[in-house]
Design an enzyme around this catalytic site. Structure first.
Site, PDB file in Angstrom:
ATOM      1  N   LYS A 150      38.685  28.225  49.341  1.00 58.61           N
ATOM      2  CA  LYS A 150      38.590  29.659  49.602  1.00 58.61           C
ATOM      3  C   LYS A 150      37.683  29.870  50.788  1.00 58.61           C
ATOM      4  O   LYS A 150      36.797  29.046  51.050  1.00 58.61           O
ATOM      5  CB  LYS A 150      37.984  30.376  48.381  1.00 58.61           C
ATOM      6  CG  LYS A 150      38.281  31.843  48.335  1.00 58.61           C
ATOM      7  CD  LYS A 150      39.694  32.103  47.839  1.00 58.61           C
ATOM      8  CE  LYS A 150      40.063  33.556  47.929  1.00 58.61           C
ATOM      9  NZ  LYS A 150      41.427  33.781  47.380  1.00 58.61           N
TER      10      LYS A 150
ATOM     11  N   GLY B 147      50.541  49.574  37.964  1.00 61.52           N
ATOM     12  CA  GLY B 147      50.443  49.381  39.408  1.00 61.52           C
ATOM     13  C   GLY B 147      51.782  49.013  39.994  1.00 61.52           C
ATOM     14  O   GLY B 147      52.374  47.996  39.631  1.00 61.52           O
ATOM     15  N   VAL B 148      52.281  49.870  40.897  1.00 60.46           N
ATOM     16  CA  VAL B 148      53.590  49.581  41.510  1.00 60.46           C
ATOM     17  C   VAL B 148      53.424  49.419  43.018  1.00 60.46           C
ATOM     18  O   VAL B 148      54.080  50.060  43.822  1.00 60.46           O
ATOM     19  CB  VAL B 148      54.658  50.648  41.143  1.00 60.46           C
ATOM     20  CG1 VAL B 148      55.038  50.510  39.688  1.00 60.46           C
ATOM     21  CG2 VAL B 148      54.159  52.064  41.432  1.00 60.46           C
ATOM     22  N   GLY B 149      52.497  48.525  43.371  1.00 57.94           N
ATOM     23  CA  GLY B 149      52.290  48.169  44.769  1.00 57.94           C
ATOM     24  C   GLY B 149      53.301  47.110  45.184  1.00 57.94           C
ATOM     25  O   GLY B 149      54.440  47.087  44.697  1.00 57.94           O
TER      26      GLY B 149
HETATM   27  P1  NAD Z   1      48.844  46.211  45.907  1.00 49.33           P
HETATM   28  O1  NAD Z   1      47.539  46.699  46.421  1.00 49.33           O
HETATM   29  O2  NAD Z   1      50.033  46.250  46.815  1.00 49.33           O
HETATM   30  O3  NAD Z   1      49.242  47.011  44.575  1.00 49.33           O
HETATM   31  C1  NAD Z   1      48.334  47.352  43.583  1.00 49.33           C
HETATM   32  C2  NAD Z   1      48.693  48.763  43.117  1.00 49.33           C
HETATM   33  O4  NAD Z   1      47.928  49.109  41.967  1.00 49.33           O
HETATM   34  C3  NAD Z   1      48.416  49.842  44.173  1.00 49.33           C
HETATM   35  O5  NAD Z   1      49.590  50.599  44.377  1.00 49.33           O
HETATM   36  C4  NAD Z   1      47.294  50.658  43.550  1.00 49.33           C
HETATM   37  O6  NAD Z   1      47.366  52.033  43.912  1.00 49.33           O
HETATM   38  C5  NAD Z   1      47.557  50.477  42.073  1.00 49.33           C
HETATM   39  N1  NAD Z   1      46.417  50.713  41.181  1.00 49.33           N
HETATM   40  C6  NAD Z   1      45.092  50.510  41.409  1.00 49.33           C
HETATM   41  N2  NAD Z   1      44.379  50.833  40.327  1.00 49.33           N
HETATM   42  C7  NAD Z   1      45.263  51.195  39.373  1.00 49.33           C
HETATM   43  C8  NAD Z   1      45.134  51.611  38.014  1.00 49.33           C
HETATM   44  N3  NAD Z   1      43.952  51.698  37.420  1.00 49.33           N
HETATM   45  N4  NAD Z   1      46.267  51.917  37.330  1.00 49.33           N
HETATM   46  C9  NAD Z   1      47.472  51.846  37.918  1.00 49.33           C
HETATM   47  N5  NAD Z   1      47.654  51.464  39.221  1.00 49.33           N
HETATM   48  C10 NAD Z   1      46.565  51.134  39.923  1.00 49.33           C
HETATM   49  O7  NAD Z   1      48.579  44.728  45.385  1.00 49.33           O
HETATM   50  P2  NAD Z   1      49.670  43.601  45.065  1.00 49.33           P
HETATM   51  O8  NAD Z   1      49.815  42.709  46.230  1.00 49.33           O
HETATM   52  O9  NAD Z   1      50.880  44.253  44.475  1.00 49.33           O
HETATM   53  O10 NAD Z   1      48.900  42.766  43.946  1.00 49.33           O
HETATM   54  C11 NAD Z   1      48.743  43.269  42.634  1.00 49.33           C
HETATM   55  C12 NAD Z   1      47.867  42.313  41.829  1.00 49.33           C
HETATM   56  O11 NAD Z   1      48.481  41.023  41.781  1.00 49.33           O
HETATM   57  C13 NAD Z   1      46.468  42.084  42.408  1.00 49.33           C
HETATM   58  O12 NAD Z   1      45.566  41.870  41.351  1.00 49.33           O
HETATM   59  C14 NAD Z   1      46.634  40.797  43.200  1.00 49.33           C
HETATM   60  O13 NAD Z   1      45.408  40.109  43.321  1.00 49.33           O
HETATM   61  C15 NAD Z   1      47.601  40.045  42.316  1.00 49.33           C
HETATM   62  N6  NAD Z   1      48.394  39.037  43.037  1.00 49.33           N
HETATM   63  C16 NAD Z   1      49.169  39.398  44.079  1.00 49.33           C
HETATM   64  C17 NAD Z   1      49.937  38.442  44.736  1.00 49.33           C
HETATM   65  C18 NAD Z   1      50.830  38.820  45.896  1.00 49.33           C
HETATM   66  O14 NAD Z   1      51.721  38.027  46.243  1.00 49.33           O
HETATM   67  N7  NAD Z   1      50.661  39.985  46.494  1.00 49.33           N
HETATM   68  C19 NAD Z   1      49.886  37.111  44.319  1.00 49.33           C
HETATM   69  C20 NAD Z   1      49.098  36.758  43.214  1.00 49.33           C
HETATM   70  C21 NAD Z   1      48.353  37.741  42.589  1.00 49.33           C
END
Ligand code: NAD
Length: 360
Positions: free
Chosen positions: A84, A180-182
């Site tokens: 990291k 969370g629908v990111g």
């Molecule tokens: P992102 O930021 O695109 O999406 C996260 C979403 O969660 C956002 O839309 C945010 O507004 C929403 N959010 C925040 N707090 C919330 C709550 N209390 N209730 C409901 N929604 C809430 O992030 P991502 O890339 O989609 O990643 C999501 C999770 O998965 C993170 O914990 C990340 O560390 C993990 N992760 C992601 C990846 C990847 O490929 N992107 C890989 C491994 C792990």
């Protein structure tokens, strides 16, 4: 110097291999790179940029996260170790072309010991700047979205959990609550809806919420209620530490399976959720899809989509193995996942000793 912990003590506590301190005053760069274990291959890990309140916090974070990457890569079957990098600074103010290019030069100096990826506080553009100075950066072809590989893996893990709990991996008619629908969560929703599941969502970002409810037949509920829905699967795809003292007594799901990192607030919460009879799919097992896609891109000849998808599909098998190990040894699933990872590292470490005839 405000670090309290004696430095070699830090490395000894969990057998870290290296800790590298990087500084270039002219561009305001202060970074730490931790190499936890390279038995299986070069140390993979994201570059996190964060305005740490102290150097000790930055050190704790880089060590914890590097170790986590060793376990994630090992359990996923990737030929990668764990590392990291943390950059001390505010991503909103501190970023500059010179800073990331300088970091790239430090990473290049390590000669491939560490391969950098995106993380909290850094973007694909930042990593592209790092990549101007070093080959040792994870990347995918422009048309690929790493979150889609992560989402595919989460759904594969979910199918394995359903198989374990109910004897069928079919998603048709299952109820799933997605938090969370990111980037990842929205693609999980798409896959679930296409497979016939009934999906409930919660999201703090109103634009994202409107987008997902417009695109798919999903039900939206308030953010503070989602974890307590009576569903087959609760799927955290937002924040860490969502399985904590407050939420655990309120859970009414059969399975927790989602992408969010570090879902268990403490290890005790992992013990408790098992005692409650809820199946917890260890986060790093089911969210390894993105890492597996990046790992594919490191192979000779570069990224191959079909091969990467096949690797991510195997997250179902890995999840099954973890669940079987937990059942056989009466362990909470998070401990079974750690054991699976440790067994692979030990076996490969042993093989390397045999091949060379002396210590690795
Ligand atoms: P992102 O930021 O695109 O999406 C996260 C979403 O969660 C956002 O839309 C945010 O507004 C929403 N959010 C925040 N707090 C919330 C709550 N209390 N209730 C409901 N929604 C809430 O992030 P991502 O890339 O989609 O990643 C999501 C999770 O998965 C993170 O914990 C990340 O560390 C993990 N992760 C992601 C990846 C990847 O490929 N992107 C890989 C491994 C792990």
């Amino acid at each position: 110097m405000s670090i309290d912990t004696p430095l070699f003590e830090v490395l000894r506590t969990s057998d870290y291999e290296n800790l590298i301190w990087c500084q270039e005053k002219s561009v305001g760069l202060q970074a730490l790179i931790a190499i936890h274990d390279t038995t299986l291959g070069p140390a993979a890990g994201g570059v996190r940029m964060y305005p740490y309140e102290s150097e000790q916090r930055a050190l704790d974070d880089v060590l914890r996260l590097a170790r986590g990457m060793t376990y994630k890569a090992a359990a996923a079957g990737a030929n990668l170790g764990g590392g990291k990098c943390v950059v001390l600074g505010d991503p909103k103010r501190g970023e500059s072309e010179a800073l990331f290019r300088t970091l790239g030069r430090f990473i290049e100096r390590l000669g491939g010991l560490y391969i950098a990826g995106e993380d909290v506080g850094t973007t694909a553009q930042d990593l592209a700047l790092v990549g101007l100075e070093t080959r040792h950066v994870f990347s995918l072809p422009a048309e690929e979205e790493v979150a889609h590989f992560t989402a595919f893996g989460v759904v594969q893990g979910m199918r394995a959990c359903l198989q374990h709990v109910s004897g069928s991996a079919d998603l048709q008619g299952r109820t799933v609550a997605v938090q969370g629908v990111g980037a990842v969560g929205s693609d999980v929703v798409r896959r679930l809806v296409e497979a016939g599941a009934m999906v409930t969502v919660a999201e703090t970002d109103q634009d994202r919420l409107a987008q997902i409810t417009k695109s798919y037949p999903v039900t939206a509920v308030p953010v503070q209620e989602l974890h307590a829905r009576p569903v087959d699967v609760y799927c955290p795809c937002a924040l860490g530490a969502v399985l904590n003292e407050r939420t655990l007594p309120e859970l009414r799901c059969k399975i927790v399976c989602g992408a969010a990192n570090n879902q268990l607030a403490t290890e005790e919460c992992g013990d408790r959720i098992a005692e409650q009879g809820i199946l917890y799919a260890p986060d790093y097992i089911v969210n390894a899809g993105g890492l597996l896609a990046y790992a594919d891109g490191q192979q000779p000849g570069g990224f191959n989509r079909a091969r990467a998808l096949a690797a991510v599909e195997r997250i179902a098998e890995t999840t099954q193995r973890v669940l079987a190990l937990a059942k056989e040894h009466q362990l909470p699933t998070y401990r079974a996942a750690d054991q699976l990872a440790e067994q692979r590292i030990a076996a490969v470490g042993q093989a390397k000793t045999v091949a060379t005839g002396w210590g690795r």
